[in-house]
Design a protein around this motif. Sequence first.
Motif, PDB file in Angstrom:
ATOM      1  N   ALA A 169       0.803  -1.227   0.000  1.00 38.31           N
ATOM      2  CA  ALA A 169       0.000   0.000   0.000  1.00 38.31           C
ATOM      3  C   ALA A 169       0.834   1.275   0.000  1.00 38.31           C
ATOM      4  N   MET A 170       0.596   2.106  -1.001  1.00 37.99           N
ATOM      5  CA  MET A 170       1.147   3.473  -1.020  1.00 37.99           C
ATOM      6  C   MET A 170       0.122   4.312  -1.758  1.00 37.99           C
ATOM      7  N   SER A 174       0.581  10.210  -1.028  1.00 38.93           N
ATOM      8  CA  SER A 174       1.954  10.011  -0.550  1.00 38.93           C
ATOM      9  C   SER A 174       2.874   9.853  -1.757  1.00 38.93           C
ATOM     10  N   GLN A 253      -0.685   0.101  10.504  1.00 40.45           N
ATOM     11  CA  GLN A 253       0.523  -0.204   9.734  1.00 40.45           C
ATOM     12  C   GLN A 253       1.736  -0.005  10.634  1.00 40.45           C
ATOM     13  N   GLY A 350       8.175  -1.150   9.238  1.00 38.57           N
ATOM     14  CA  GLY A 350       7.567  -0.638   8.003  1.00 38.57           C
ATOM     15  C   GLY A 350       7.714   0.877   7.873  1.00 38.57           C
ATOM     16  N   THR A 352       6.296   4.755   5.983  1.00 43.42           N
ATOM     17  CA  THR A 352       5.112   5.537   5.650  1.00 43.42           C
ATOM     18  C   THR A 352       5.578   6.838   5.017  1.00 43.42           C
ATOM     19  N   GLY A 353       4.625   7.595   4.462  1.00 49.04           N
ATOM     20  CA  GLY A 353       4.981   8.891   3.909  1.00 49.04           C
ATOM     21  C   GLY A 353       5.406   9.851   5.010  1.00 49.04           C
ATOM     22  N   SER A 392       5.013  -8.061   5.465  1.00 50.20           N
ATOM     23  CA  SER A 392       5.789  -6.914   4.952  1.00 50.20           C
ATOM     24  C   SER A 392       6.640  -6.322   6.060  1.00 50.20           C
ATOM     25  N   GLY A 393       7.721  -5.696   5.650  1.00 55.09           N
ATOM     26  CA  GLY A 393       8.640  -5.075   6.597  1.00 55.09           C
ATOM     27  C   GLY A 393      10.068  -5.293   6.130  1.00 55.09           C
ATOM     28  N   LYS A 394      10.526  -4.431   5.245  1.00 55.53           N
ATOM     29  CA  LYS A 394      11.894  -4.453   4.727  1.00 55.53           C
ATOM     30  C   LYS A 394      12.209  -5.716   3.914  1.00 55.53           C
ATOM     31  N   ILE A 396      12.862  -6.569   0.891  1.00 54.52           N
ATOM     32  CA  ILE A 396      13.118  -6.032  -0.445  1.00 54.52           C
ATOM     33  C   ILE A 396      13.981  -6.939  -1.298  1.00 54.52           C
ATOM     34  N   ALA A 415       6.867  -2.179  -0.188  1.00 55.69           N
ATOM     35  CA  ALA A 415       6.607  -0.811  -0.654  1.00 55.69           C
ATOM     36  C   ALA A 415       7.926  -0.185  -1.069  1.00 55.69           C
ATOM     37  N   ARG A 416       8.889  -0.179  -0.120  1.00 65.01           N
ATOM     38  CA  ARG A 416      10.146   0.501  -0.418  1.00 65.01           C
ATOM     39  C   ARG A 416      10.963  -0.218  -1.475  1.00 65.01           C
ATOM     40  N   MET A 419       9.747   1.322  -4.460  1.00 59.97           N
ATOM     41  CA  MET A 419      10.217   2.714  -4.583  1.00 59.97           C
ATOM     42  C   MET A 419      11.659   2.727  -5.096  1.00 59.97           C
ATOM     43  N   THR A 440       7.773  10.831  -4.302  1.00 64.19           N
ATOM     44  CA  THR A 440       6.830  11.210  -3.244  1.00 64.19           C
ATOM     45  C   THR A 440       6.551  12.709  -3.276  1.00 64.19           C
TER      46      THR A 440
HETATM   47  C1  FMN Z   1       5.411   6.371   0.846  1.00 63.74           C
HETATM   48  C2  FMN Z   1       4.688   5.293   1.590  1.00 63.74           C
HETATM   49  C3  FMN Z   1       3.304   5.349   1.721  1.00 63.74           C
HETATM   50  C4  FMN Z   1       2.627   4.345   2.421  1.00 63.74           C
HETATM   51  N1  FMN Z   1       1.249   4.392   2.499  1.00 63.74           N
HETATM   52  C5  FMN Z   1       0.593   3.379   3.102  1.00 63.74           C
HETATM   53  C6  FMN Z   1      -0.831   3.346   3.104  1.00 63.74           C
HETATM   54  O1  FMN Z   1      -1.515   4.193   2.526  1.00 63.74           O
HETATM   55  N2  FMN Z   1      -1.429   2.316   3.759  1.00 63.74           N
HETATM   56  C7  FMN Z   1      -0.715   1.314   4.378  1.00 63.74           C
HETATM   57  O2  FMN Z   1      -1.302   0.396   4.930  1.00 63.74           O
HETATM   58  N3  FMN Z   1       0.628   1.329   4.367  1.00 63.74           N
HETATM   59  C8  FMN Z   1       1.295   2.321   3.735  1.00 63.74           C
HETATM   60  N4  FMN Z   1       2.651   2.293   3.690  1.00 63.74           N
HETATM   61  C9  FMN Z   1       3.362   1.161   4.329  1.00 63.74           C
HETATM   62  C10 FMN Z   1       3.705   0.061   3.302  1.00 63.74           C
HETATM   63  O3  FMN Z   1       2.575  -0.358   2.594  1.00 63.74           O
HETATM   64  C11 FMN Z   1       4.357  -1.161   3.960  1.00 63.74           C
HETATM   65  O4  FMN Z   1       3.430  -1.779   4.803  1.00 63.74           O
HETATM   66  C12 FMN Z   1       5.600  -0.836   4.783  1.00 63.74           C
HETATM   67  O5  FMN Z   1       6.347   0.209   4.246  1.00 63.74           O
HETATM   68  C13 FMN Z   1       6.514  -2.073   4.885  1.00 63.74           C
HETATM   69  O6  FMN Z   1       7.005  -2.436   3.631  1.00 63.74           O
HETATM   70  P1  FMN Z   1       8.494  -2.060   3.137  1.00 63.74           P
HETATM   71  O7  FMN Z   1       9.381  -2.273   4.297  1.00 63.74           O
HETATM   72  O8  FMN Z   1       8.738  -2.987   2.000  1.00 63.74           O
HETATM   73  O9  FMN Z   1       8.458  -0.632   2.729  1.00 63.74           O
HETATM   74  C14 FMN Z   1       3.352   3.280   3.004  1.00 63.74           C
HETATM   75  C15 FMN Z   1       4.746   3.244   2.869  1.00 63.74           C
HETATM   76  C16 FMN Z   1       5.414   4.215   2.164  1.00 63.74           C
HETATM   77  C17 FMN Z   1       6.909   4.111   2.021  1.00 63.74           C
END
Ligand code: FMN
Length: 500
Positions: A169-170, A174, A253, A350, A352-353, A392-394, A396, A415-416, A419, A440
């Motif tokens: 989710a992104m 964001s 999250q 995890g 977020t924006g 999910s959580g890093k 990659i 997510a990342r 990105m 972003t």
């Molecule tokens: C820019 C950005 C926006 C995100 N927006 C959301 C969101 O709208 N809803 C959500 O559940 N998680 C959101 N996340 C969290 C990711 O979906 C994911 O759960 C979290 O980053 C772990 O994954 P990662 O470590 O691969 O990034 C966002 C993450 C990023 C980096």
Amino acid sequence: MDRLSINLQETAQWGAKSLYIATLVFILLGFFIHPLFHIGTAFLMVFVVINLYFKHIQTHHTILRNFGLLGIFRYLLESIGPEMRQYFFSSDTEERPFNRTERTEVYRKAKDIDSTESFGSQLEFDHHEVKLKHSMFPTDKLKPYKVTFGDERKIKNTYTINKPMMISAMSFGSLGEQAIRSLSKGAKIAGIPMNTGEGGLSPYHLSGGADIIFQMGTAKFGVRNPDSSLNEKKLKELANIPQVKMIEIKFSQGAKPGKGGLLPKEKITEEIAKIRHVPLDQDVVSPPRHIECDNPQNTVKFIKKVQDISELPVGIKFCLGNERDFTNLIQEMKRTKIFPDYIAVDGAEGATGAAPKSFMDNVGIPLIPALDFITEYLDRQKLRGKLKIVASGKLINPGKQLTAMAHGADAVYTARGFMLALGCIQALQCNKGTCPVGITTHDWKLQRGIVVEDKANRVANYVKNLNHEIQELLTATGSESVADLDKSKLYVRPISQEGD
Ligand SMILES: Cc1cc2nc3c(=O)[nH]c(=O)nc-3n(C[C@H](O)[C@H](O)[C@H](O)COP(=O)(O)O)c2cc1C
């Protein structure tokens, strides 16, 4: 021996004195030698005024009050500190959240160039905790990967993935338009779904033709009533869009579990208002929980309602916190025989924006212990077959993804990772609208750097190479499929040996 040091106070005093003297000299030169020297005087006077302002008028910055103009260097150096460290000083395995070797691996996979390395791993083996165990007899017959969501409920509209990774989710908000377009197109080429994030379904998510997982956050952007409750008619309409394949109810999250949010009216453009179904002229609050879900009974009822209205597979996403809340929820599911089609477990690591640092640093359980708790509990309750688990959580890279699967996940989200595949350079400015690579931000001057076709191919390459390496790792572990993986395939360094 005395440390070589600069006396900043004396330097600042000398600097200021030199400035005043130079200004005086230029005034005299202007009067007695040539009037052109007055230009220099004017120039120097600007610095004199700024220096006096810093030292005697402004009250916000102690450093500037004490050191005047010289103090500015501290702020300048501090502001470029991350870049200096990233480019010049940090070693390849040092930075966070992702070090240079981890980022490089994603870049190389996304560019479809060789991502092999030589001479051995750069990781710290002496204290590193988890490894996949290879078999002495690697398998030569891998089964194709396939996970179907909704099959336990035997619904008409099940959804099947053929690769174990999905775009996490992104939201549009964001991420900017060009990033979302690239992800949508890339996901379509790669044959994986993308999650909308909680900002509603935008035309950009649909633009590339990707399968969509619609996420419903606590404000229910896109399917909401003004009080953040569910608008059933809007959900029905949305679920009828052919590209929308699953619905995800987000409870929390990892980066900010238990935290609501505020969308200030200044950030609500006409486009965002239309996509999110919010008024243009008012702040909009995202509550910390769904208004309908105040206890396990009502939460399960709400999941059922979304399943019934949408007629699609419905998952729930959360970061594990209080274990008792989770077990009570599962007990209620067991009692009512109502289960979500999947649980997406997001680790506290995890992203977020934007979120308060205190939440990012201090709240929630990290992925692996959370996964262990959840899968072991479901196993004990003989409920593991009732739903799928997405982690999910890093995650990659293929090694981390497969490790999460050995801990019980059926598939992973990142997510990342995506990105980085789009070209993220980890500038850590997602919350500022100044992302230098246009991901972003909504600033067109920055987004223009993103060429959708090109980035879509990188997204697809990343998936292709991840998937290929996951298969190679599976082969090495002697497992014929992800389903055959379990913790017996992991070497976990015993805690007693830590630090030796
Ligand atoms: C820019 C950005 C926006 C995100 N927006 C959301 C969101 O709208 N809803 C959500 O559940 N998680 C959101 N996340 C969290 C990711 O979906 C994911 O759960 C979290 O980053 C772990 O994954 P990662 O470590 O691969 O990034 C966002 C993450 C990023 C980096």
